[in-house]
Design a protein around this motif. Structure first.
Motif, mmCIF file in Angstrom:
data_model
loop_
_atom_site.group_PDB
_atom_site.id
_atom_site.type_symbol
_atom_site.label_atom_id
_atom_site.label_comp_id
_atom_site.label_asym_id
_atom_site.label_seq_id
_atom_site.Cartn_x
_atom_site.Cartn_y
_atom_site.Cartn_z
ATOM 1 N N LEU A 3 0.857 -1.191 0.000
ATOM 2 C CA LEU A 3 0.000 0.000 0.000
ATOM 3 C C LEU A 3 0.891 1.240 0.000
ATOM 4 O O LEU A 3 1.776 1.375 0.833
ATOM 5 C CB LEU A 3 -0.929 -0.016 1.215
ATOM 6 N N VAL A 4 0.643 2.130 -0.942
ATOM 7 C CA VAL A 4 1.543 3.257 -1.146
ATOM 8 C C VAL A 4 1.227 4.391 -0.167
ATOM 9 O O VAL A 4 0.075 4.593 0.220
ATOM 10 C CB VAL A 4 1.483 3.748 -2.611
ATOM 11 N N ARG A 5 2.278 5.100 0.251
ATOM 12 C CA ARG A 5 2.147 6.225 1.176
ATOM 13 C C ARG A 5 2.897 7.426 0.632
ATOM 14 O O ARG A 5 3.954 7.275 0.026
ATOM 15 C CB ARG A 5 2.753 5.857 2.548
ATOM 16 N N TRP A 6 2.346 8.609 0.885
ATOM 17 C CA TRP A 6 3.027 9.845 0.503
ATOM 18 C C TRP A 6 3.180 10.730 1.728
ATOM 19 O O TRP A 6 2.183 11.231 2.254
ATOM 20 C CB TRP A 6 2.251 10.585 -0.595
ATOM 21 N N GLN A 7 4.411 10.873 2.172
ATOM 22 C CA GLN A 7 4.719 11.731 3.314
ATOM 23 C C GLN A 7 5.388 12.991 2.800
ATOM 24 O O GLN A 7 6.537 12.957 2.370
ATOM 25 C CB GLN A 7 5.645 10.982 4.288
ATOM 26 N N ASN A 8 4.637 14.097 2.820
ATOM 27 C CA ASN A 8 5.156 15.366 2.311
ATOM 28 C C ASN A 8 5.397 16.323 3.478
ATOM 29 O O ASN A 8 4.568 16.409 4.377
ATOM 30 C CB ASN A 8 4.144 15.960 1.315
ATOM 31 N N PRO A 9 6.548 17.031 3.457
ATOM 32 C CA PRO A 9 6.864 17.906 4.596
ATOM 33 C C PRO A 9 5.788 18.956 4.855
ATOM 34 O O PRO A 9 5.550 19.319 6.000
ATOM 35 C CB PRO A 9 8.180 18.564 4.199
ATOM 36 N N GLU A 10 5.144 19.453 3.801
ATOM 37 C CA GLU A 10 4.128 20.479 4.022
ATOM 38 C C GLU A 10 2.737 19.902 4.250
ATOM 39 O O GLU A 10 1.960 20.400 5.044
ATOM 40 C CB GLU A 10 4.077 21.436 2.835
ATOM 41 N N LEU A 11 2.421 18.830 3.515
ATOM 42 C CA LEU A 11 1.050 18.294 3.570
ATOM 43 C C LEU A 11 0.888 17.217 4.632
ATOM 44 O O LEU A 11 -0.223 16.831 4.968
ATOM 45 C CB LEU A 11 0.660 17.705 2.206
ATOM 46 N N GLY A 12 2.006 16.728 5.145
ATOM 47 C CA GLY A 12 1.926 15.612 6.086
ATOM 48 C C GLY A 12 1.725 14.302 5.342
ATOM 49 O O GLY A 12 2.096 14.186 4.172
ATOM 50 N N LEU A 13 1.127 13.341 6.019
ATOM 51 C CA LEU A 13 0.875 12.038 5.397
ATOM 52 C C LEU A 13 -0.434 12.122 4.619
ATOM 53 O O LEU A 13 -1.501 12.285 5.201
ATOM 54 C CB LEU A 13 0.807 10.953 6.477
ATOM 55 N N VAL A 14 -0.327 12.027 3.291
ATOM 56 C CA VAL A 14 -1.518 12.138 2.448
ATOM 57 C C VAL A 14 -2.051 10.728 2.167
ATOM 58 O O VAL A 14 -1.295 9.875 1.722
ATOM 59 C CB VAL A 14 -1.183 12.839 1.107
ATOM 60 N N PRO A 15 -3.327 10.468 2.428
ATOM 61 C CA PRO A 15 -3.846 9.114 2.177
ATOM 62 C C PRO A 15 -3.940 8.810 0.679
ATOM 63 O O PRO A 15 -4.208 9.712 -0.129
ATOM 64 C CB PRO A 15 -5.241 9.126 2.818
ATOM 65 N N PRO A 16 -3.692 7.551 0.299
ATOM 66 C CA PRO A 16 -3.737 7.200 -1.127
ATOM 67 C C PRO A 16 -5.093 7.491 -1.769
ATOM 68 O O PRO A 16 -5.152 7.802 -2.954
ATOM 69 C CB PRO A 16 -3.428 5.696 -1.141
ATOM 70 N N ALA A 17 -6.158 7.395 -0.992
ATOM 71 C CA ALA A 17 -7.478 7.707 -1.552
ATOM 72 C C ALA A 17 -7.531 9.153 -2.058
ATOM 73 O O ALA A 17 -8.351 9.496 -2.901
ATOM 74 C CB ALA A 17 -8.574 7.468 -0.506
ATOM 75 N N ARG A 18 -6.633 10.017 -1.532
ATOM 76 C CA ARG A 18 -6.570 11.396 -1.995
ATOM 77 C C ARG A 18 -5.624 11.553 -3.177
ATOM 78 O O ARG A 18 -5.922 12.245 -4.153
ATOM 79 C CB ARG A 18 -6.090 12.316 -0.861
ATOM 80 N N PHE A 19 -4.420 10.938 -3.101
ATOM 81 C CA PHE A 19 -3.445 11.276 -4.149
ATOM 82 C C PHE A 19 -3.452 10.318 -5.338
ATOM 83 O O PHE A 19 -2.985 10.688 -6.414
ATOM 84 C CB PHE A 19 -2.037 11.473 -3.571
ATOM 85 N N ILE A 20 -4.000 9.114 -5.183
ATOM 86 C CA ILE A 20 -4.070 8.229 -6.357
ATOM 87 C C ILE A 20 -4.960 8.834 -7.453
ATOM 88 O O ILE A 20 -4.549 8.903 -8.623
ATOM 89 C CB ILE A 20 -4.539 6.802 -5.976
#
Ligand code: C2E
Ligand code: CA
Ligand code: CA
Ligand code: CA
Length: 278
Positions: free
Chosen positions: A60-77
């Motif tokens: 399961l993919v994760r996106w940890q961005n310094p400004e946005l924090g941990l963005v859930p895949p349901a948002r960024f996919i």
């Protein structure tokens, strides 16, 4: 909207602009997320219910961005799909997960199967089979240890998809229909598809002990799997009762918080590696 008057409009307009700008910024950050090492994977165990044995993991993919924090895949996919970034992201995910399978093995943990999600947009690009084949060759993972998860909407999409799925089968990878029961697969179509696994959607499992309809649907999917000779796994299993229900009705595979949350590769090794076997 007119009736709400000017003040409201004045308030509304700048905020719309703000959202547009924000979206552009997020898109730009997403495009650079891989090179900036902000993307990583977690793995959720898939377990044989009666023995508790590890039968696989889903990446399961994760996106940890310094400004946005941990963005859930349901948002960024969906965003990655919109901006044409999904092919690149999907390839990174597959390669990383396959490398990890090999690396666990070197550390003494044989994870039988790896499940990786594929987006519908990866099929539209047409080159999905080449990509998968290339990643398998580069990483050395045996094709039969990889299972690609696609939703019913992917499968029902176009004739192209069916061709893609047949090509993928020829490469030797397995296919699972994800979130099964929430889409529109006709049973006749399902019968001719070269898939091996049905994954019962979490929404049915959730209320299995209180909702007679969800119970009936779950049992029906398990039966359907049996008659079509497909393996069936339930997602979103959170309680012992749900696991017992599944086992009682002939489904011996589950994934969910009851067994484990998605965890990092090292944590998976720590829990399921040699020490666990003793
Ligand atoms: P999915 O494929 O249905 O993945 C299962 C989701 O359910 C995961 O959410 C997982 O953390 C969550 N989950 C697992 N067990 C439980 C449980 O017992 N209870 C509850 N409430 N939730 C549980 P996550 O990681 O946020 O992923 C959401 C969706 O994002 C995935 O749904 C999948 O559609 C998509 N996704 C995740 N990684 C990828 C990827 O690498 N590629 C693509 N194309 N899509 C991905
Ligand atoms: Ca999935
Ligand atoms: Ca799913
Ligand atoms: Ca689901």
């Amino acid at each position: 909207a007119k009736a709400r008057g000017r003040n409201n409009f004045q308030f509304y307009a700048p905020s719309m602009t703000g959202e547009g700008v924000e979206r552009l910024l997020i898109e730009a950050m997403l495009r650079r997320s891989i090179e900036k090492n902000e993307i990583y994977l977690q793995y959720q165990p898939q377990v044989e219910i009666d023995t508790g044995r590890l039968i696989g993991v889903e990446a399961l993919v994760r996106w940890q961005n310094p400004e946005l924090g941990l963005v859930p895949p349901a948002r960024f996919i969906p965003l990655a799909e919109d901006i044409g970034f999904i092919s690149q992201l999907g390839k990174w995910v597959l390669a990383e997960a396959c490398r990890q399978m090999v690396s666990w093995q070197e550390d003494g943990l044989q994870v039988p199967k790896l499940a990786v999600n594929l987006s519908v947009r990866q099929f539209e690009r047409g080159s999905v089979t080449l990509m998968v084949d290339q990643v398998l060759r580069e990483t050395g993972l045996e094709p039969q240890r990889l299972q690609l998860e696609v939703t019913e909407s992917v499968i029902m999409n176009t004739g192209d998809t069916l061709a893609c799925i047949n090509d993928l089968r020829a490469v030797g990878v397995g296919l699972a229909i994800d979130d099964f029961g929430t889409g529109y697969s006709s049973l006749a179509y399902l019968k001719q598809l070269p898939v091996q696994t049905l994954k019962i959607d979490r929404s049915f499992i959730k209320d299995i002990s209180s909702d007679a309809n969800d119970e009936a649907i779950t049992v029906a999917i398990i039966q359907l799997g049996k008659s079509l000779n497909l393996s069936v796994i339930a997602e979103g299993v959170e309680t012992a009762e749900q696991a017992a229900f599944l086992l009682r009705h002939g489904c011996n595979r589950a994934q969910g918080f009851y067994y484990s949350q998605p965890v990092g590769a090292d944590e998976l090794l720590a829990h399921w590696g040699r020490r666990h076997e003793r």
